[in-house]
Structures are given as structure tokens and as C-alpha cells.
Design a protein around this motif. Structure first.
Motif, PDB file in Angstrom:
ATOM      1  N   ALA A  65      -4.506   7.453 -11.051  1.00 35.36           N
ATOM      2  CA  ALA A  65      -4.983   6.913 -12.324  1.00 35.36           C
ATOM      3  C   ALA A  65      -5.678   8.013 -13.125  1.00 35.36           C
ATOM      4  CB  ALA A  65      -5.942   5.754 -12.067  1.00 35.36           C
ATOM      5  N   LEU A 101       1.699  -0.442  -9.710  1.00 34.07           N
ATOM      6  CA  LEU A 101       1.770  -1.823  -9.235  1.00 34.07           C
ATOM      7  C   LEU A 101       2.271  -2.757 -10.335  1.00 34.07           C
ATOM      8  CD1 LEU A 101       1.239  -3.366  -6.678  1.00 34.07           C
ATOM      9  CD2 LEU A 101      -1.086  -3.778  -7.418  1.00 34.07           C
ATOM     10  N   ALA A 119       0.837  -1.205   0.000  1.00 28.93           N
ATOM     11  CA  ALA A 119       0.000   0.000   0.000  1.00 28.93           C
ATOM     12  C   ALA A 119       0.870   1.253   0.000  1.00 28.93           C
ATOM     13  CB  ALA A 119      -0.922  -0.008   1.216  1.00 28.93           C
ATOM     14  N   VAL A 130      -4.945   6.106  -5.081  1.00 26.91           N
ATOM     15  CA  VAL A 130      -4.603   5.404  -6.316  1.00 26.91           C
ATOM     16  C   VAL A 130      -5.565   5.800  -7.437  1.00 26.91           C
ATOM     17  CG1 VAL A 130      -4.276   3.148  -7.367  1.00 26.91           C
ATOM     18  CG2 VAL A 130      -3.566   3.528  -5.028  1.00 26.91           C
ATOM     19  N   ALA A 131      -6.838   6.007  -7.087  1.00 22.68           N
ATOM     20  CA  ALA A 131      -7.802   6.466  -8.092  1.00 22.68           C
ATOM     21  C   ALA A 131      -7.371   7.826  -8.629  1.00 22.68           C
ATOM     22  CB  ALA A 131      -9.199   6.548  -7.479  1.00 22.68           C
ATOM     23  N   GLN A 147      -4.549   9.743 -16.834  1.00 20.60           N
ATOM     24  CA  GLN A 147      -5.421   9.741 -17.999  1.00 20.60           C
ATOM     25  C   GLN A 147      -5.494  11.115 -18.634  1.00 20.60           C
ATOM     26  OE1 GLN A 147      -8.786   7.538 -16.223  1.00 20.60           O
ATOM     27  NE2 GLN A 147      -9.590   7.610 -18.289  1.00 20.60           N
ATOM     28  N   ILE A 201      -6.210   4.786   0.767  1.00 16.34           N
ATOM     29  CA  ILE A 201      -5.424   4.014  -0.203  1.00 16.34           C
ATOM     30  C   ILE A 201      -6.150   3.968  -1.547  1.00 16.34           C
ATOM     31  CG2 ILE A 201      -4.596   1.697  -0.761  1.00 16.34           C
ATOM     32  CD1 ILE A 201      -3.991   1.383   2.253  1.00 16.34           C
ATOM     33  N   ILE A 202      -7.456   3.615  -1.514  1.00 15.52           N
ATOM     34  CA  ILE A 202      -8.208   3.543  -2.770  1.00 15.52           C
ATOM     35  C   ILE A 202      -8.272   4.928  -3.416  1.00 15.52           C
ATOM     36  CG2 ILE A 202     -10.456   3.091  -3.820  1.00 15.52           C
ATOM     37  CD1 ILE A 202     -10.940   0.951  -1.828  1.00 15.52           C
ATOM     38  N   VAL A 233      -9.945   3.805   2.820  1.00 14.91           N
ATOM     39  CA  VAL A 233     -10.495   4.828   1.916  1.00 14.91           C
ATOM     40  C   VAL A 233      -9.359   5.641   1.291  1.00 14.91           C
ATOM     41  CG1 VAL A 233     -11.866   6.935   1.812  1.00 14.91           C
ATOM     42  CG2 VAL A 233     -12.689   4.984   3.136  1.00 14.91           C
ATOM     43  N   VAL A 278       2.404   1.877  -3.449  1.00 15.17           N
ATOM     44  CA  VAL A 278       1.420   2.364  -4.414  1.00 15.17           C
ATOM     45  C   VAL A 278       0.963   3.778  -4.056  1.00 15.17           C
ATOM     46  CG1 VAL A 278      -0.871   1.947  -5.344  1.00 15.17           C
ATOM     47  CG2 VAL A 278       0.688   0.059  -5.027  1.00 15.17           C
TER      48      VAL A 278
END
Lengths: 318, 315
Positions: A313, A263, A254, A309-310, A317, A305-306, A303, A257
Motif C-alpha cells: 500500500a 483484495l 493471505a 500488505v502495508a 502511494q 501478512i500485515i 505480522v 494478497v
């Protein structure tokens, strides 16, 4: 390294920015509550609690950058802590021997991971999960709680401070500096990025990809073992549960990342990982100041960590 | 039939069945009563939670992802069922619906975060594991409270006639999963998604929808598994502990490849039974409990190494 290559590898600056921001908010929130977040004992505490995860995360960064993964680090931490304390067994004269044995065990487990992944072509997730189960079984069959003892002299590593800076922080700094030089100033480091980015292309351009992955795993084992040695000095002895209790396997991944490393490998910076480890420690410290429920802490961690990473990402983009 | 075609046929048998038969022979050798139908059925019943869970994990793995949140989801479901039910049998029917619905919701969230926000499923489901673990005990104040009603627990521990409920449920789910994965359009698309995402996209597969649906199946089956475990093992704060990695081990033992595109319902069931049988055998051999981990570790690495070797030599 050229500017283009630098951009490709990414920068850890955003992660440090978030860390500074988080630190500022923590300071403010604690100050409003009437506390002093930047008091020396609290800062020492944050540093101290970053060391164990930080050491593991440095090694984890190496393997993730090389396109692999190590789920066995938690039990490497345990096994090296127990090895160090059993070999030293309270005698200061045996400190060097205990250190060598503990780090050696870490290196051997890392070598085993690398050999299974490279030689038998087993997916790293399965290979290191399997290794973790193997080590866990043996360790739990032999020991059920604290075994041996580290001599008082060795506890200096866990408790002493030089001019207010904990000794253990020097250890972490040295390991980070070494890994940084290795990654960003040597041919091996360049190969790590190449293998993690595209293993076929790396092989086609003459890199011995298997050896790179193998060495990365050995280094990850040694880093995890260093963390185990630190924990043994902190606790006065090693026990089979020190690694899994700290959740170092998933937490270190974690942190890597969270620090902005992909990853899938090949992209990321070591210093980002360190910033992420400090971020987690600052968060823990704030939660502790407010004596927040441990379950809230776990929930928020998930929460964050997600979410982080979101966000990465999304940035990539656009 | 010539020797060559016999050899070809033998090669097509999933190696996990050979492992399972060997382990079962070992068990019967140590304990001949194991071969009696009631004991065998009891073994299937004991394996049912892991087998159901593995079938859900299989869809996710074939589609190229991974679900690490199933263990925490099982714990959350068991603890929530006890807290809401408080042992009152009249509440059981809606609690079952609620638990299944919760599994679906968790699956949808896992799927949407992974596909829409492009977070690797390893991280998504790791985060979900932390969130579920934190949330459920925050709600119950640190330890499980309430109780599980008798008629809620019957599915995991009681029988219909001579056959345990759990075995009937497992059989029904296995048949449904078989048709869904191996005999339907959706199943083909799951394989296509994991086998080559870009190619699948270009040939018109709605890759995101396939992945979300796979996560939903995994969440739903984890909820079913939780109901079976609640009956079998009762209320506990670590009801689902270890089941995340065990379900992945079972699927991989059954020849599925992490990364997607390969796997089968039968072999995944074989993997789950083999894992459970292995635990039984090690127990019978009087091996220290911790060493079971060691054997499980060696077994999954050996199985995957063997699969990788076969894949290379077939090429």
C-alpha cells in the motif's frame, strides 16, 4: 498486451525478489546452525508442502482478480478428499471415477457460489461463508473421520518423485501453467481483469460480467478439489477435517494478497501468488529446522501478512 | 389508515423480527416451558455474549470495514484473565480493567493499521487474529493455565435479584449503543463514512477517526463479551472460536450491508437472538449438531439475498 496495460496489471518480480532473499537468509541461518537448507530432502519437503496450498491459491487468485472471494475452499478441499477416497475405496480401477467425482463436486460447489453471487446478488463474503457452513454441516453429519481409502497406486501422486522432483509438483506446475495461459493469453483472462477492475465499466463495454464471475468460481472450486485429491493421496484417505485443519480458506487469501494482488480485484499476477506460497513454505521449513514453537510460527505469519500488505500500500502511494 | 400505508409500514419492519418470531413460536411449540419468564431470561443470558459482540461488529460494518479478530480477542481475554487472576478474587477488579483496556488497544491497532497504513481490514484483522492466537498461547505455554475467580465469573452466570447480570449488562450496552449510533453526531458520521467515503470526507467528516473509533468499540465490546463468556462457559482454549463469523452473520441477518452505510442496533440484536434461537430450535428438533451449520449457512444467504432483492425492488 501493451506495456501500459502490463504496468497496470503489475509485476510479480518484487515478490520473487523477496522470495529469493528469504531463501538466501534461510540458507544462511540454517548453515550457521550447522544444517543444510538446500539438501534435497528439505527442498523436496518445501515443494511438497507448497502443493496443497498452491493449488487452492491458484483458484483463489482467479476469483480475487475477478473482484470476488471464496471462503468455502477449505471445505471444498475436505469434501473432494472424502469423495475421492470413498469412490475409489481402495480399488485402482476406480481411480478415474473417483477423480471425476471429486473434481465434479468442486465444480458444482463453485457453480453454486457463482450462481448465488451473480443470480441473487449476495455479497461474495456472505455467499461463500454460507456455502462453507452448508458443506461443513453436511460433511460432519455424514463422516467423523477417515472414510474410504485411496488405492496404493494413487498414493504415487503424494509420495513418488521423478529425478528428485516430486510428482505432485508437476501437478501444481500444470495447473499454474493452465491458469497463467487462461489469465494472460485468452479473452476470458482479459475479462477477469476488466470485471475485477471496474465491473460497471466492464458491463458497459459489453462484457458478460456475470458469466466471468461464475466461471472464475467454478475454476476456484475445481482447483480446491484438486488440492483435496492430492491430500487424499498423501494421507491415504479423506477426512472432513483436512481442509479446515490446513486453514486453506484464510491462508489462500493471505497468499494471494501477499503475492501482490489487490483484495478489491483487477490488479495482480498469478505468479506472485505462487511466490507467496513458496515464501510461506520456506518460512515453515526454517521454523521446523529450529523446532520453533507453533505459536511463534502463527504470530510471525500474522505480522508478515500485515507488514507485506502495508508495504504494498505504501509503495502504491509513493 | 389505508391499505397502502399499512403495507408501507409493514415493509419498514426489519424482516429479521419476523424470522425471530417464527423461530420462537417453533421453540414454544416444541417446549412450552420456554415461554416462562425465567427460561426466556436464561435464553437472553445465553445470547448476551453474541449480542454484545454483534453490536461492536455493527459499528465496524456500517463504517465500511470488517473485524475478523474478535473471536481470537475473546479467547485471548479469557485465557489472560485466568493466567493473571489464578482464581484470586481480590485481583478481579484490575483484571476487568485490564481486559477492557486490552480490547481497546487491539481496536486502536486494528484501526490505525487499516486507516494509516491502508491495509484492507480483512487482512488487518486476519493478521491480528493470527498474532493474538499465537501470542496468548506462547505466553501460557500452549494450553490455558490458572483459573477464573468466582467474582469474575458472576457477570456471566449469576443473577441480580430475578434478572441475570448478563441481561442487565446487555440492556445497558444496547441503550448506549442505540444513542451513540442513531442519536449522536458520531453515529451519523459512521453511516456517512460507510455510505460514501469520498462524500463524507468532502463534507468534513474525519473518516479515519470514525473508523478507528468503530474498531475501538468492536474491541471493547469483544472484551465485555469475553467477560460474559468466561462466566457462562468457563476457561477454554477455544472460548471465542466461531464468534468472528457468527457476529458478522448476526449483523448481516439484521440487515446491515457489508461494504457499509446500512444497519441498525435493534435489527442487529434481532439477528443475534435469531441466530441463538435457531440453534436452540434445531437442538429441540433433535437435529444432528453439525447440521446446525448447514441451516445457519442457508439462513444468512437467504437473508442477504432477500435484502438485496428488496433493495432492488424499492429503487
Amino acid at each position: 498486451m501493451t506495456a501500459a496495460a502490463h504496468r497496470h496489471v503489475g509485476s510479480s518480480r518484487p515478490v520473487w525478489l523477496v522470495l529469493v532473499l528469504l531463501f538466501g537468509v534461510a540458507w544462511l541461518v540454517v548453515a550457521l546452525d550447522g544444517g543444510n537448507f538446500v539438501a534435497l530432502p528439505n527442498l523436496q519437503n518445501i515443494a511438497q508442502s507448497s502443493v496443497a496450498l498452491g493449488l487452492v491459491a491458484v483458484g483463489q487468485s482467479l476469483v480475487v482478480l475477478a473482484g470476488s472471494l471464496d471462503l468455502s475452499v477449505a471445505y471444498v478441499v475436505s469434501v473432494s478428499a472424502v469423495t475421492a477416497s470413498v469412490v475409489m475405496n481402495g480399488s485402482a480401477a476406480d481411480i478415474p471415477l473417483g477423480l471425476a467425482a471429486a473434481l465434479g463436486v468442486g465444480a458444482v460447489i463453485g457453480l453454486g457460489n457463482g450462481a448465488v453471487i451473480v443470480g441473487l446478488r449476495v455479497n461474495p463474503f456472505i455467499a461463500t461463508l454460507g456455502m462453507s457452513l452448508v458443506v461443513r454441516g453436511i460433511l460432519n453429519a455424514l463422516f467423523d473421520n477417515f472414510a474410504g481409502a485411496v488405492p496404493d497406486e494413487f498414493q504415487a501422486l503424494g509420495y513418488d518423485a521423478v529425478a528428485g522432483v516430486p510428482v505432485s509438483l508437476f501437478l501444481l506446475a500444470a495447473v499454474v501453467a493452465g491458469a497463467w495461459l487462461l489469465l494472460h493469453r485468452t479473452r476470458f483472462g482479459y475479462h477477469v481483469y476488466a470485471v475485477g477492475g471496474n465491473i460497471e465499466a466492464a458491463r458497459a463495454s459489453g462484457i458478460r460480467t456475470g458469466r466471468v464471475v461464475l466461471v472464475a468460481h467454478v475454476l476456484a472450486g475445481v482447483c480446491a478439489a484438486a488440492s483435496g485429491v492430492f491430500l487424499a493421496s498423501r494421507l491415504g484417505a479423506g477426512a472432513p477435517w483436512v481442509g479446515p485443519d490446513g486453514g486453506y480458506d484464510l491462508e489462500s487469501i493471505a497468499a494471494v494478497v501477499l503475492g501482490g494482488t489487490a483484495l478489491a480485484g483487477g490488479r495482480g499476477r498469478l505468479l506472485g501468488t505462487i511466490a507467496a506460497v513458496l515464501m510461506l513454505a520456506v518460512l515453515d521449513s526454517v521454523f521446523n529446522q529450529f523446532q520453533a514453537n507453533a505459536f511463534v510460527q502463527t504470530l510471525v505469519r500474522g505480522v508478515i501478512i500485515i507488514g507485506a500488505v502495508a508495504l504494498y500500500a505504501f509503495r502504491e502511494q509513493s | 389508515m389505508t391499505a397502502a400505508t399499512t403495507a408501507a409500514r409493514l415493509r419498514r419492519i426489519a424482516p429479521i423480527w419476523v424470522v425471530l418470531v417464527l423461530v420462537l413460536v417453533g421453540i414454544v411449540w416444541r417446549d412450552p416451558t420456554f415461554a416462562d419468564p425465567p427460561t426466556l431470561l436464561a435464553f437472553v443470558k445465553r445470547s448476551a455474549p453474541l449480542a454484545v459482540l454483534a453490536l461492536g461488529q455493527l459499528f465496524v460494518v456500517i463504517s465500511g470495514e470488517l473485524d475478523l479478530s474478535v473471536g481470537a480477542l475473546i479467547t485471548a481475554c479469557v485465557v489472560a484473565a485466568a493466567r493473571l487472576g489464578e482464581g484470586d478474587p481480590s485481583r478481579t477488579w484490575w483484571i476487568i480493567l485490564l481486559v477492557l483496556g486490552f480490547g481497546v488497544v487491539v481496536g486502536v491497532v486494528n484501526g490505525l493499521i487499516t486507516t494509516m497504513l491502508r491495509v484492507p481490514s480483512f487482512i488487518t484483522t486476519l493478521g491480528m487474529m493470527l498474532v493474538l492466537g499465537g501470542a496468548v498461547f506462547l505466553w501460557t505455554g500452549g494450553s490455558p493455565t490458572g483459573a477464573l475467580a468466582e467474582n469474575f465469573r458472576q457477570y456471566g452466570r449469576e443473577d441480580i435479584g430475578p434478572v441475570p447480570y448478563a441481561v442487565v449488562i446487555l440492556l445497558a450496552i444496547a441503550v448506549a449503543a442505540y444513542f451513540l449510533l442513531h442519536r449522536s453526531r458520531f453515529g451519523h458520521q459512521v453511516f456517512a463514512t460507510g455510505g460514501g467515503t469520498r462524500a463524507a470526507e468532502l463534507s468534513g467528516v474525519a473518516v479515519r477517526r470514525i473508523r478507528v473509533t468503530s474498531f475501538v468499540l468492536s474491541g471493547l465490546l469483544a472484551a465485555v463479551s469475553a467477560i460474559l463468556l468466561a462466566g457462562f462457559a468457563g476457561l477454554s482454549a477455544n472460548a471465542g472460536q466461531g464468534y468472528d463469523f457468527q457476529s458478522i452473520s448476526a449483523v448481516v441477518l439484521g440487515g446491515a450491508v457489508l461494504g457499509g452505510g446500512r444497519g441498525g442496533i435493534g435489527a442487529a440484536l434481532g439477528g443475534a437472538f435469531a441466530l441463538q434461537a435457531m440453534f436452540t430450535l434445531l437442538n429441540l428438533l433433535g437435529m444432528a449438531a453439525p447440521l446446525r451449520d448447514t441451516v445457519q449457512g442457508l439462513l444468512i444467504v437467504a437473508a442477504v439475498a432477500f435484502a438485496a432483492y428488496r433493495l432492488r425492488s424499492n429503487r
